[in-house]
Scaffold this active site. Sequence first.
Site, PDB file in Angstrom:
ATOM      1  N   HIS A   1       9.071   7.156   8.080  1.00  0.00           N
ATOM      2  CA  HIS A   1       9.658   7.308   6.749  1.00  0.00           C
ATOM      3  C   HIS A   1      11.123   7.649   6.939  1.00  0.00           C
ATOM      4  CE1 HIS A   1       6.129   7.337   3.899  1.00  0.00           C
ATOM      5  NE2 HIS A   1       5.579   7.143   5.081  1.00  0.00           N
TER       6      HIS A   1
ATOM      7  N   CYS B   1       4.374   9.482   0.111  1.00  0.00           N
ATOM      8  CA  CYS B   1       3.004   9.988   0.181  1.00  0.00           C
ATOM      9  C   CYS B   1       2.826  10.939  -0.980  1.00  0.00           C
ATOM     10  CB  CYS B   1       2.755  10.705   1.510  1.00  0.00           C
ATOM     11  SG  CYS B   1       1.155  11.540   1.554  1.00  0.00           S
TER      12      CYS B   1
ATOM     13  N   ASN C   1       9.233   4.583   3.059  1.00  0.00           N
ATOM     14  CA  ASN C   1       9.127   4.021   4.391  1.00  0.00           C
ATOM     15  C   ASN C   1      10.450   3.379   4.776  1.00  0.00           C
ATOM     16  OD1 ASN C   1       5.995   3.870   5.017  1.00  0.00           O
ATOM     17  ND2 ASN C   1       6.267   3.317   2.872  1.00  0.00           N
TER      18      ASN C   1
ATOM     19  N   ARG D   1       0.842  -1.207   0.000  1.00  0.00           N
ATOM     20  CA  ARG D   1       0.000   0.000   0.000  1.00  0.00           C
ATOM     21  C   ARG D   1       0.883   1.265   0.000  1.00  0.00           C
ATOM     22  NH1 ARG D   1      -0.778   4.778   2.426  1.00  0.00           N
ATOM     23  NH2 ARG D   1      -0.263   3.810   4.436  1.00  0.00           N
ATOM     24  N   ASP D   2       1.440   1.634   1.141  1.00  0.00           N
ATOM     25  CA  ASP D   2       2.220   2.874   1.206  1.00  0.00           C
ATOM     26  C   ASP D   2       3.456   2.781   0.315  1.00  0.00           C
ATOM     27  OD1 ASP D   2       2.796   5.429   1.983  1.00  0.00           O
ATOM     28  OD2 ASP D   2       3.454   4.938   3.996  1.00  0.00           O
TER      29      ASP D   2
ATOM     30  N   HIS E   1       5.089   4.473  12.569  1.00  0.00           N
ATOM     31  CA  HIS E   1       5.203   4.394  11.110  1.00  0.00           C
ATOM     32  C   HIS E   1       6.225   5.456  10.718  1.00  0.00           C
ATOM     33  CE1 HIS E   1       3.210   4.159   6.971  1.00  0.00           C
ATOM     34  NE2 HIS E   1       3.835   5.324   6.890  1.00  0.00           N
TER      35      HIS E   1
END
Lengths: 297, 297
Positions: A203, A234, A243, A11-12, A201
């Site tokens: 980055h 993002c 990430n 996903r990310d 989470h």
Amino acid sequence: MRIEIVDVGPRDGLQNEAEILAPETRAELCDRLAAAGLPRVEAASFVNPKRVPQMAGAEEVMRGLHRREGTVYAGLVLNEKGYERAVEAGVDEVRYAFPVTETFAKKNQNTTVADATALAERLVERARLDGVRVSITLSAAFGDPFEGAVEPGHVLGIAGRVAEAQPDEIVLADTIGVGVPLQVRELVRGAAAHGVTVGCHFHDTRNTGIANAVAAVESGATVLDASVGGTGGCPFAPQATGNVATEDLVYLLHGMGYETGVDLKALVEVARWLSGKLGKELPGQVYKAGVFEPVAG
Amino acid sequence: MRIEIVDVGPRDGLQNEAEILAPETRAELCDRLAAAGLPRVEAASFVNPKRVPQMAGAEEVMRGLHRREGTVYAGLVLNEKGYERAVEAGVDEVRYAFPVTETFAKKNQNTTVADATALAERLVERARLDGVRVSITLSAAFGDPFEGAVEPGHVLGIAGRVAEAQPDEIVLADTIGVGVPLQVRELVRGAAAHGVTVGCHFHDTRNTGIANAVAAVESGATVLDASVGGTGGCPFAPQATGNVATEDLVYLLHGMGYETGVDLKALVEVARWLSGKLGKELPGQVYKAGVFEPVAG
């Protein structure tokens, strides 16, 4: 001690890549991650595919999975419609994310922080009724791409409100990769004091991701998001590159004596496979440098 | 609290780059680093230029410097002949490095650990008589490219012997970038217990460099090596990619409330300049992502 790693690569990780992978390839990525021992995978994003074309076909991804016993398959949602799609598609866990700053809340989700917080409370309630797990992410908790520094007290106030609704966890997200361990300790301890499971989470935009992960687990976080190969970002936050790479994080955690359940060598193979699918070298370092057993004895 | 950063870019950074920079360009790099506030610069390597052609012309680098008041200009040496060249060339500090494992000592310097340790003691004595600073680096202290894991007790035994000679500092080097914070804490605390100033030298090969730096300064290290832009490696150690990027380290340390005396924005410009000179993107992240003030208030 055990740390639960959530691979958000499907996903990310993929949502900010130029190369768009087909839903069946994204499902295969989830399968490979599950086979490498990842206990939880963020499989799909139930957002508007017009805004994030990389994430189109979330339902197809879910249908394409070969579900592994014990693995939790999660879906990201940014609003109530997304929640309904995700539950309909059969996710085990809904992950609802919203920014803690007004500018980012407006730009990313066309909402306000107050409305987004209220929606978090409502989605926790709906998820309980629907029998799915629910995780709430506070985005831009360590700094905002538009507003700059974010007061820890502000973040913890929102975390407190969300914690009262009793989600399965609250995730503190450094969406633009600006945080440092000092902040991590303050926010994780503060959030954990609300009696909720805390995840983080990170980055790795400014090379602080792994240092922040160490600070997080040593301050009480038990869940960490990461992305195989270190892909991601993002699309709506300038300069928010990848990430933390899952294999880099697993290397660190195992070296520090934590258990993750992940087979690092198998995970490195997944990073290599994904690198091939995306046709480029990925930011993750361990998959290039190789595994090593750092601690003597 | 103040942490002294030693920019080893002109030496460890450039010695493993395919592009060879002329001595005058390396002197200019030192000048630019000093102007950005770096208190100490490893300007040159007094090794055999046949083995490391990138480092040829060490004397010319030293002659080409526009020395800045208060900046310490250091030179790396691997044997007594190098020591004599360095002192003759006018370094303020001699940095003698040797591996703590037999295989690497043999391959890198054709010596044994016992002989190399004895040489460290002798060089400390000579430096005192010659009126230059002397720093002793223990290479491969966190893991060896040939032998694998290294016992902390073994490293600390060597550190103890070297400490008795009273060098200006002992630097623990993770030459191949395999260390994790748990090891860093044990080794830094153990070395500091010998009553010597402790520095650390981390490579970011497996993304643990910044996390290790945090562990180091929180365990008593007051000196950290880093390389502007994150260039570097070790030509004789397989897979030993770049040093921790100085600007990434400064970003982290300032965000954690440490003082370094470095002007981060000026340093970012040096990284950009070096990137141009080497004709490639460098591994450092902050110079690409941009500076941010992470902590509210």
